[in-house]
Motif scaffolding. Structure first.
Motif, PDB file in Angstrom:
ATOM      1  N   MET A   1       0.850  -1.169   0.000  1.00 44.88           N
ATOM      2  CA  MET A   1       0.000   0.000   0.000  1.00 44.88           C
ATOM      3  C   MET A   1       0.904   1.243   0.000  1.00 44.88           C
ATOM      4  O   MET A   1       1.789   1.390   0.822  1.00 44.88           O
ATOM      5  CB  MET A   1      -0.896  -0.016   1.238  1.00 44.88           C
ATOM      6  CG  MET A   1      -1.791   1.203   1.339  1.00 44.88           C
ATOM      7  SD  MET A   1      -2.827   1.205   2.806  1.00 44.88           S
ATOM      8  CE  MET A   1      -4.155   0.175   2.252  1.00 44.88           C
ATOM      9  N   THR A   2       0.646   2.127  -0.932  1.00 46.16           N
ATOM     10  CA  THR A   2       1.447   3.345  -1.041  1.00 46.16           C
ATOM     11  C   THR A   2       0.913   4.404  -0.088  1.00 46.16           C
ATOM     12  O   THR A   2      -0.161   4.266   0.502  1.00 46.16           O
ATOM     13  CB  THR A   2       1.423   3.885  -2.480  1.00 46.16           C
ATOM     14  OG1 THR A   2       0.088   4.266  -2.794  1.00 46.16           O
ATOM     15  CG2 THR A   2       1.911   2.836  -3.462  1.00 46.16           C
ATOM     16  N   ASP A   3       1.663   5.472   0.051  1.00 43.38           N
ATOM     17  CA  ASP A   3       1.236   6.575   0.911  1.00 43.38           C
ATOM     18  C   ASP A   3      -0.055   7.203   0.395  1.00 43.38           C
ATOM     19  O   ASP A   3      -0.924   7.598   1.173  1.00 43.38           O
ATOM     20  CB  ASP A   3       2.340   7.640   0.997  1.00 43.38           C
ATOM     21  CG  ASP A   3       3.534   7.163   1.795  1.00 43.38           C
ATOM     22  OD1 ASP A   3       3.363   6.228   2.619  1.00 43.38           O
ATOM     23  OD2 ASP A   3       4.625   7.725   1.610  1.00 43.38           O
ATOM     24  N   GLU A   4      -0.173   7.287  -0.913  1.00 42.29           N
ATOM     25  CA  GLU A   4      -1.373   7.888  -1.501  1.00 42.29           C
ATOM     26  C   GLU A   4      -2.612   7.054  -1.198  1.00 42.29           C
ATOM     27  O   GLU A   4      -3.669   7.584  -0.860  1.00 42.29           O
ATOM     28  CB  GLU A   4      -1.195   8.042  -3.006  1.00 42.29           C
ATOM     29  CG  GLU A   4      -2.319   8.809  -3.664  1.00 42.29           C
ATOM     30  CD  GLU A   4      -2.040   9.050  -5.135  1.00 42.29           C
ATOM     31  OE1 GLU A   4      -3.002   8.927  -5.914  1.00 42.29           O
ATOM     32  OE2 GLU A   4      -0.885   9.341  -5.492  1.00 42.29           O
ATOM     33  N   ASP A   5      -2.479   5.732  -1.276  1.00 45.98           N
ATOM     34  CA  ASP A   5      -3.598   4.845  -0.955  1.00 45.98           C
ATOM     35  C   ASP A   5      -3.987   4.968   0.513  1.00 45.98           C
ATOM     36  O   ASP A   5      -5.163   4.950   0.871  1.00 45.98           O
ATOM     37  CB  ASP A   5      -3.248   3.395  -1.284  1.00 45.98           C
ATOM     38  CG  ASP A   5      -3.090   3.156  -2.775  1.00 45.98           C
ATOM     39  OD1 ASP A   5      -3.682   3.935  -3.562  1.00 45.98           O
ATOM     40  OD2 ASP A   5      -2.376   2.205  -3.144  1.00 45.98           O
ATOM     41  N   ALA A   6      -2.994   5.108   1.391  1.00 42.74           N
ATOM     42  CA  ALA A   6      -3.269   5.245   2.817  1.00 42.74           C
ATOM     43  C   ALA A   6      -4.024   6.542   3.103  1.00 42.74           C
ATOM     44  O   ALA A   6      -4.949   6.570   3.918  1.00 42.74           O
ATOM     45  CB  ALA A   6      -1.965   5.212   3.610  1.00 42.74           C
ATOM     46  N   ILE A   7      -3.657   7.610   2.404  1.00 45.58           N
ATOM     47  CA  ILE A   7      -4.339   8.898   2.593  1.00 45.58           C
ATOM     48  C   ILE A   7      -5.775   8.817   2.106  1.00 45.58           C
ATOM     49  O   ILE A   7      -6.700   9.288   2.769  1.00 45.58           O
ATOM     50  CB  ILE A   7      -3.566  10.024   1.877  1.00 45.58           C
ATOM     51  CG1 ILE A   7      -2.224  10.253   2.561  1.00 45.58           C
ATOM     52  CG2 ILE A   7      -4.378  11.308   1.863  1.00 45.58           C
ATOM     53  CD1 ILE A   7      -1.305  11.183   1.809  1.00 45.58           C
ATOM     54  N   VAL A   8      -5.979   8.210   0.944  1.00 42.72           N
ATOM     55  CA  VAL A   8      -7.332   8.080   0.401  1.00 42.72           C
ATOM     56  C   VAL A   8      -8.196   7.243   1.328  1.00 42.72           C
ATOM     57  O   VAL A   8      -9.361   7.581   1.587  1.00 42.72           O
ATOM     58  CB  VAL A   8      -7.277   7.468  -1.020  1.00 42.72           C
ATOM     59  CG1 VAL A   8      -8.661   7.078  -1.496  1.00 42.72           C
ATOM     60  CG2 VAL A   8      -6.617   8.439  -1.979  1.00 42.72           C
ATOM     61  N   GLU A   9      -7.643   6.172   1.870  1.00 45.82           N
ATOM     62  CA  GLU A   9      -8.412   5.315   2.774  1.00 45.82           C
ATOM     63  C   GLU A   9      -8.745   6.048   4.079  1.00 45.82           C
ATOM     64  O   GLU A   9      -9.855   5.947   4.598  1.00 45.82           O
ATOM     65  CB  GLU A   9      -7.616   4.045   3.085  1.00 45.82           C
ATOM     66  CG  GLU A   9      -8.359   3.064   3.966  1.00 45.82           C
ATOM     67  CD  GLU A   9      -7.518   1.818   4.239  1.00 45.82           C
ATOM     68  OE1 GLU A   9      -7.772   1.181   5.271  1.00 45.82           O
ATOM     69  OE2 GLU A   9      -6.635   1.498   3.428  1.00 45.82           O
ATOM     70  N   ARG A  10      -7.792   6.805   4.597  1.00 50.30           N
ATOM     71  CA  ARG A  10      -8.004   7.524   5.851  1.00 50.30           C
ATOM     72  C   ARG A  10      -9.083   8.596   5.720  1.00 50.30           C
ATOM     73  O   ARG A  10      -9.888   8.793   6.611  1.00 50.30           O
ATOM     74  CB  ARG A  10      -6.692   8.164   6.301  1.00 50.30           C
ATOM     75  CG  ARG A  10      -6.804   8.888   7.639  1.00 50.30           C
ATOM     76  CD  ARG A  10      -5.536   9.601   8.005  1.00 50.30           C
ATOM     77  NE  ARG A  10      -5.387  10.761   7.138  1.00 50.30           N
ATOM     78  CZ  ARG A  10      -4.241  11.265   6.734  1.00 50.30           C
ATOM     79  NH1 ARG A  10      -3.112  10.712   7.099  1.00 50.30           N
ATOM     80  NH2 ARG A  10      -4.192  12.325   5.960  1.00 50.30           N
ATOM     81  N   GLU A  11      -9.120   9.251   4.582  1.00 51.03           N
ATOM     82  CA  GLU A  11     -10.048  10.365   4.405  1.00 51.03           C
ATOM     83  C   GLU A  11     -11.316   9.973   3.652  1.00 51.03           C
ATOM     84  O   GLU A  11     -12.071  10.843   3.232  1.00 51.03           O
ATOM     85  CB  GLU A  11      -9.330  11.514   3.704  1.00 51.03           C
ATOM     86  CG  GLU A  11      -8.181  12.054   4.538  1.00 51.03           C
ATOM     87  CD  GLU A  11      -7.614  13.342   4.003  1.00 51.03           C
ATOM     88  OE1 GLU A  11      -8.203  13.910   3.074  1.00 51.03           O
ATOM     89  OE2 GLU A  11      -6.592  13.777   4.523  1.00 51.03           O
ATOM     90  N   ALA A  12     -11.566   8.715   3.527  1.00 52.32           N
ATOM     91  CA  ALA A  12     -12.759   8.263   2.811  1.00 52.32           C
ATOM     92  C   ALA A  12     -14.042   8.639   3.550  1.00 52.32           C
ATOM     93  O   ALA A  12     -15.083   8.834   2.941  1.00 52.32           O
ATOM     94  CB  ALA A  12     -12.701   6.751   2.604  1.00 52.32           C
ATOM     95  N   GLY A  13     -13.983   8.769   4.878  1.00 48.66           N
ATOM     96  CA  GLY A  13     -15.173   9.081   5.650  1.00 48.66           C
ATOM     97  C   GLY A  13     -15.472  10.568   5.754  1.00 48.66           C
ATOM     98  O   GLY A  13     -16.466  10.954   6.349  1.00 48.66           O
ATOM     99  N   LEU A  14     -14.637  11.418   5.200  1.00 49.34           N
ATOM    100  CA  LEU A  14     -14.859  12.857   5.283  1.00 49.34           C
ATOM    101  C   LEU A  14     -15.908  13.303   4.275  1.00 49.34           C
ATOM    102  O   LEU A  14     -16.014  12.760   3.183  1.00 49.34           O
ATOM    103  CB  LEU A  14     -13.547  13.612   5.037  1.00 49.34           C
ATOM    104  CG  LEU A  14     -12.419  13.319   6.023  1.00 49.34           C
ATOM    105  CD1 LEU A  14     -11.167  14.098   5.638  1.00 49.34           C
ATOM    106  CD2 LEU A  14     -12.832  13.662   7.435  1.00 49.34           C
ATOM    107  N   HIS A  15     -16.686  14.298   4.659  1.00 47.56           N
ATOM    108  CA  HIS A  15     -17.728  14.822   3.788  1.00 47.56           C
ATOM    109  C   HIS A  15     -17.551  16.321   3.637  1.00 47.56           C
ATOM    110  O   HIS A  15     -17.154  17.009   4.572  1.00 47.56           O
ATOM    111  CB  HIS A  15     -19.116  14.533   4.368  1.00 47.56           C
ATOM    112  CG  HIS A  15     -19.362  13.089   4.631  1.00 47.56           C
ATOM    113  ND1 HIS A  15     -19.594  12.180   3.622  1.00 47.56           N
ATOM    114  CD2 HIS A  15     -19.395  12.379   5.779  1.00 47.56           C
ATOM    115  CE1 HIS A  15     -19.771  10.984   4.143  1.00 47.56           C
ATOM    116  NE2 HIS A  15     -19.651  11.079   5.462  1.00 47.56           N
ATOM    117  N   LYS A  16     -17.880  16.837   2.464  1.00 44.76           N
ATOM    118  CA  LYS A  16     -17.809  18.279   2.215  1.00 44.76           C
ATOM    119  C   LYS A  16     -19.169  18.887   2.514  1.00 44.76           C
ATOM    120  O   LYS A  16     -19.951  19.156   1.609  1.00 44.76           O
ATOM    121  CB  LYS A  16     -17.393  18.570   0.780  1.00 44.76           C
ATOM    122  CG  LYS A  16     -15.976  18.169   0.474  1.00 44.76           C
ATOM    123  CD  LYS A  16     -15.599  18.554  -0.941  1.00 44.76           C
ATOM    124  CE  LYS A  16     -14.175  18.171  -1.235  1.00 44.76           C
ATOM    125  NZ  LYS A  16     -13.779  18.521  -2.592  1.00 44.76           N
TER     126      LYS A  16
END
Length: 112
Positions: A1-16
Protein backbone atom coordinates in the motif's frame (compact mmCIF):
# COMPACT_ATOMS: atom_id res chain seq x y z
CA UNK A 1 0.00 0.00 0.00
CA UNK A 2 1.45 3.35 -1.04
CA UNK A 3 1.24 6.58 0.91
CA UNK A 4 -1.37 7.89 -1.50
CA UNK A 5 -3.60 4.84 -0.96
CA UNK A 6 -3.27 5.24 2.82
CA UNK A 7 -4.34 8.90 2.59
CA UNK A 8 -7.33 8.08 0.40
CA UNK A 9 -8.41 5.31 2.77
CA UNK A 10 -8.00 7.52 5.85
CA UNK A 11 -10.05 10.37 4.41
CA UNK A 12 -12.76 8.26 2.81
CA UNK A 13 -15.17 9.08 5.65
CA UNK A 14 -14.86 12.86 5.28
CA UNK A 15 -17.73 14.82 3.79
CA UNK A 16 -17.81 18.28 2.21
CA UNK A 17 -20.75 19.64 4.18
CA UNK A 18 -21.38 22.15 6.94
CA UNK A 19 -23.82 21.56 9.76
CA UNK A 20 -26.29 24.17 10.95
CA UNK A 21 -24.15 24.82 14.05
CA UNK A 22 -21.02 25.45 11.97
CA UNK A 23 -22.83 27.92 9.75
CA UNK A 24 -24.22 29.68 12.84
CA UNK A 25 -20.74 29.98 14.35
CA UNK A 26 -19.38 31.39 11.10
CA UNK A 27 -22.15 34.00 11.10
CA UNK A 28 -21.48 34.93 14.71
CA UNK A 29 -17.76 35.20 14.05
CA UNK A 30 -18.40 37.49 11.10
CA UNK A 31 -20.71 39.71 13.13
CA UNK A 32 -18.29 39.93 16.04
CA UNK A 33 -15.37 40.65 13.72
CA UNK A 34 -17.30 43.44 12.01
CA UNK A 35 -18.15 44.93 15.38
CA UNK A 36 -14.51 44.84 16.43
CA UNK A 37 -13.42 46.63 13.26
CA UNK A 38 -16.13 49.26 13.70
CA UNK A 39 -15.18 49.75 17.34
CA UNK A 40 -11.52 50.06 16.38
CA UNK A 41 -12.37 52.77 13.86
CA UNK A 42 -14.29 54.73 16.46
CA UNK A 43 -11.48 54.34 19.03
CA UNK A 44 -8.85 55.44 16.51
CA UNK A 45 -11.03 58.43 15.64
CA UNK A 46 -11.16 59.51 19.29
CA UNK A 47 -7.67 58.64 20.56
CA UNK A 48 -5.63 58.74 17.38
CA UNK A 49 -2.80 56.39 16.50
CA UNK A 50 -2.03 55.64 20.15
CA UNK A 51 -4.76 53.00 19.99
CA UNK A 52 -2.63 51.02 17.56
CA UNK A 53 0.20 50.96 20.09
CA UNK A 54 -2.15 49.61 22.77
CA UNK A 55 -3.42 46.98 20.31
CA UNK A 56 0.17 45.98 19.55
CA UNK A 57 0.90 45.61 23.26
CA UNK A 58 -2.24 43.52 23.77
CA UNK A 59 -1.32 41.35 20.77
CA UNK A 60 2.17 40.82 22.18
CA UNK A 61 0.71 39.74 25.54
CA UNK A 62 -1.67 37.33 23.78
CA UNK A 63 1.19 35.78 21.77
CA UNK A 64 3.30 35.37 24.91
CA UNK A 65 0.37 33.64 26.65
CA UNK A 66 -0.16 31.26 23.72
CA UNK A 67 3.53 30.40 23.58
CA UNK A 68 3.62 29.87 27.35
CA UNK A 69 0.63 27.53 27.25
CA UNK A 70 2.11 25.57 24.37
CA UNK A 71 5.41 25.26 26.23
CA UNK A 72 3.59 23.93 29.29
CA UNK A 73 1.62 21.48 27.17
CA UNK A 74 4.80 20.16 25.58
CA UNK A 75 6.52 19.88 28.95
CA UNK A 76 3.75 17.67 30.31
CA UNK A 77 2.93 15.29 27.47
CA UNK A 78 0.05 13.00 28.34
CA UNK A 79 -2.65 11.86 25.98
CA UNK A 80 -5.91 13.82 26.32
CA UNK A 81 -4.93 15.40 29.62
CA UNK A 82 -4.40 19.04 28.76
CA UNK A 83 -6.72 19.96 31.64
CA UNK A 84 -4.13 18.60 34.11
CA UNK A 85 -1.43 21.04 32.95
CA UNK A 86 -2.46 23.90 35.29
CA UNK A 87 -2.79 21.45 38.19
CA UNK A 88 0.70 20.09 37.53
CA UNK A 89 2.31 23.54 37.55
CA UNK A 90 0.39 25.08 40.46
CA UNK A 91 0.08 22.17 42.87
CA UNK A 92 3.37 22.83 44.68
CA UNK A 93 2.61 26.51 45.10
CA UNK A 94 -0.83 25.81 46.57
CA UNK A 95 0.62 23.21 48.94
CA UNK A 96 3.12 25.75 50.26
CA UNK A 97 0.40 28.39 50.65
CA UNK A 98 -1.83 25.98 52.58
CA UNK A 99 1.07 24.87 54.77
CA UNK A 100 1.92 28.50 55.53
CA UNK A 101 -1.71 29.29 56.40
CA UNK A 102 -2.12 26.38 58.82
CA UNK A 103 -1.25 27.13 62.42
CA UNK A 104 1.74 25.23 63.71
CA UNK A 105 1.37 22.38 66.23
CA UNK A 106 2.94 24.45 68.99
CA UNK A 107 0.19 27.08 68.93
CA UNK A 108 -2.52 24.42 69.01
CA UNK A 109 -1.20 22.59 72.09
CA UNK A 110 -0.13 25.73 73.90
CA UNK A 111 3.42 24.50 74.56
CA UNK A 112 6.22 27.04 74.18
Amino acid sequence: MTDEDAIVEREAGLHKALTRGQITMMGLGGAIGTGLFMGSGIAIGYAGPAVMISYAIAAFIAVVMVLSLSEMAVTLIRANQYSNVPKFFTERVFRKMIAAAKPSDQTQTGTP
